[in-house]
Design a protein around this motif. Structure first.
Motif, PDB file in Angstrom:
ATOM      1  N   HIS A  66       0.638  -1.289  -0.079  1.00  0.00           N
ATOM      2  CA  HIS A  66      -0.123   0.026   0.018  1.00  0.00           C
ATOM      3  C   HIS A  66       0.864   1.301  -0.036  1.00  0.00           C
ATOM      4  CE1 HIS A  66      -3.629  -2.257   0.603  1.00  0.00           C
ATOM      5  NE2 HIS A  66      -2.958  -2.869   1.370  1.00  0.00           N
ATOM      6  N   SER A  94       3.761   3.566  -1.968  1.00  0.00           N
ATOM      7  CA  SER A  94       4.668   4.147  -3.098  1.00  0.00           C
ATOM      8  C   SER A  94       5.946   3.665  -2.844  1.00  0.00           C
ATOM      9  CB  SER A  94       4.548   5.878  -3.359  1.00  0.00           C
ATOM     10  OG  SER A  94       3.143   6.008  -3.811  1.00  0.00           O
ATOM     11  N   GLN A 108       6.490   1.544  -7.884  1.00  0.00           N
ATOM     12  CA  GLN A 108       5.043   1.505  -7.533  1.00  0.00           C
ATOM     13  C   GLN A 108       4.676   2.971  -7.159  1.00  0.00           C
ATOM     14  OE1 GLN A 108       1.880  -1.768  -6.018  1.00  0.00           O
ATOM     15  NE2 GLN A 108       2.267  -0.621  -4.399  1.00  0.00           N
ATOM     16  N   TYR A 151       1.477   5.543  -6.270  1.00  0.00           N
ATOM     17  CA  TYR A 151       0.381   5.839  -6.072  1.00  0.00           C
ATOM     18  C   TYR A 151      -0.126   7.509  -6.411  1.00  0.00           C
ATOM     19  CZ  TYR A 151      -1.020   1.507  -3.525  1.00  0.00           C
ATOM     20  OH  TYR A 151      -1.166   0.333  -3.108  1.00  0.00           O
ATOM     21  N   ARG A 201      -2.026   9.499  -5.327  1.00  0.00           N
ATOM     22  CA  ARG A 201      -2.172  10.328  -4.037  1.00  0.00           C
ATOM     23  C   ARG A 201      -0.865  10.956  -3.404  1.00  0.00           C
ATOM     24  NH1 ARG A 201      -2.379   4.873  -1.378  1.00  0.00           N
ATOM     25  NH2 ARG A 201      -0.257   4.563  -0.213  1.00  0.00           N
ATOM     26  N   ASP A 254      -5.719   4.777 -10.042  1.00  0.00           N
ATOM     27  CA  ASP A 254      -4.666   5.709  -9.107  1.00  0.00           C
ATOM     28  C   ASP A 254      -3.554   5.051  -8.745  1.00  0.00           C
ATOM     29  OD1 ASP A 254      -5.607   3.275  -7.637  1.00  0.00           O
ATOM     30  OD2 ASP A 254      -6.645   4.639  -6.025  1.00  0.00           O
ATOM     31  N   LEU A 255      -3.042   4.236  -9.527  1.00  0.00           N
ATOM     32  CA  LEU A 255      -1.919   3.589  -9.345  1.00  0.00           C
ATOM     33  C   LEU A 255      -0.975   3.073 -10.552  1.00  0.00           C
ATOM     34  CD1 LEU A 255       0.214   1.845  -7.169  1.00  0.00           C
ATOM     35  CD2 LEU A 255      -1.520   0.040  -7.550  1.00  0.00           C
ATOM     36  N   SER A 266      -6.806   0.465 -10.511  1.00  0.00           N
ATOM     37  CA  SER A 266      -7.422   1.130  -9.266  1.00  0.00           C
ATOM     38  C   SER A 266      -7.214   0.225  -8.125  1.00  0.00           C
ATOM     39  CB  SER A 266      -9.016   1.059  -9.811  1.00  0.00           C
ATOM     40  OG  SER A 266      -9.627   1.322  -8.457  1.00  0.00           O
ATOM     41  N   ALA A 267      -6.390   0.873  -7.322  1.00  0.00           N
ATOM     42  CA  ALA A 267      -6.083  -0.040  -6.037  1.00  0.00           C
ATOM     43  C   ALA A 267      -7.266  -0.483  -5.308  1.00  0.00           C
ATOM     44  CB  ALA A 267      -5.274   1.015  -4.863  1.00  0.00           C
TER      45      ALA A 267
END
Length: 344
Positions: free
Chosen positions: A39, A41, A124, A126, A128, A140-141, A165-166
């Motif tokens: 979960h 980055s 990886q 994200y 956000r 979003d990933l 999409s996570a």
């Protein structure tokens, strides 16, 4: 820890107003060794990969280069042994007999493979954490994987991009496959957490007009603007622009291309003809002797190699084409179009 890039010593857009509209935002990722989860980055961390989605493999070709291959497990073991040896007090043997035997076995290498090679997680990201990313639809990933072998025409790994999409990943693959062998240890990223930071960049001087390049080469232009760098740059003040004022080194999203290995060439989407945008720079190092001004405030006291920290500029342990960067480009028209990579 948060990392803060020192402000540039000169506002280059004031000295050369023609540069102002060329400013681009880049997100420095600042990867540093850690224990990322699915979960987070990360660089080299575990990906949020659906358990029911096949893991990607590379069919090659994987052509022997005359050097022995190694395995990801042995790369990590070798790093642990060398780190442990570096932490010992002076006067102790560098390696124990057991460690020396393990390193000798690793150095002997493993046979190359003709079988499909499981790809390795590289990054990886994200959205956000890196809003500069432009995901398609509800994604979003972004996940970046590569084959840890060189592929022609350039000596670089073959990369694959995956947007997802996570929230849609409810059952996570806990143990992704790993390749039996890799070509270089530098193709096995050390797991790193990220501390993204936005900064402004300007084009490589080779992308500027001839007139502007000539102005940059004139010491008097800098002096007249009250922005002359220190005297070491007087014979070539344009290098001050290249090293200190234009393009941040290290891992980053967006920004400009650090040309130099080749002259600037347009990167064109083979599917639609659009000019590709810089997406992700995978760096061999976070700085070198010419770019030390970009070292974050928080690391300046520990930026010189020491016994305890022999490689402060290479936290992710990646090495590409002998120390260059791999910049990935994506099509702004559609993420489904092929991406491409460039060594610089």
């Amino acid at each position: 820890m948060s990392f803060t890039t020192p402000p540039r010593p000169v506002d280059i857009a004031t000295v050369f107003p023609q540069l102002a509209p060329m400013a681009r935002t880049a997100t420095r990722l600042h990867p540093r060794p850690g224990s990322p989860s699915t979960h987070d980055s990360s660089v080299g961390g575990p990906p949020l990969w659906p358990a029911d989605e096949p893991w990607p493999y590379c069919d090659g070709p994987h052509v022997p280069d005359g050097n022995p291959a190694t395995s990801p497990q042995d790369v990590r073991l070798q790093r642990r042994i060398r780190a442990e040896a570096a932490s010992r007090p002076p006067g102790h043997p560098r390696f124990t007999p057991e460690e020396a035997a393990i390193l000798e076995r690793i150095d002997a290498g493993r046979p190359w493979t003709k079988s499909p090679v499981a790809m390795l997680p590289v990054a990886q990201l994200y959205v956000r954490d890196i809003p500069l990313l432009r995901p398609p639809g509800r994604a979003d990933l972004l996940q970046v994987l590569w084959c840890p072998f060189d592929h022609p025409p350039e000596p670089k790994p073959r990369t694959a991009l995956f947007w997802r999409s996570a929230a849609a990943v409810t059952d996570v693959l806990t143990t992704p496959p790993e390749p039996a062998v890799v070509q270089f240890g530098g193709y096995v990223p050390e797991p790193c957490l990220l501390d993204p930071e936005q900064t402004s960049e300007y084009p490589n001087r080779m992308e500027l007009t001839k007139e502007l390049r000539e102005q940059m080469q004139d010491w008097n232009t800098w002096q007249a603007a009250g922005a002359a760098p220190d005297s070491s740059y007087e014979p070539a003040p344009e290098e001050f622009y290249g090293n200190v004022l234009s393009i941040a080194p290290g891992w980053k999203v967006g920004g400009w291309t650090r040309w130099g290995l080749t002259d600037p060439v347009p990167r064109i989407c083979p599917a639609c003809g659009a000019e590709l945008d810089p997406l992700l720079t995978i760096a061999s190092s976070e700085w070198d002797e010419s770019t030390r001004s970009w070292i974050p405030y928080e690391e300046q006291a520990h930026a010189t190699p020491s016994i305890a920290n022999p490689h402060p500029a290479t936290p992710a342990e990646t090495e590409i084409a002998g120390g260059y960067d791999l910049q990935l480009y994506a099509c702004p028209a559609s993420p489904d179009h092929p991406h491409t990579g460039l060594i610089q």
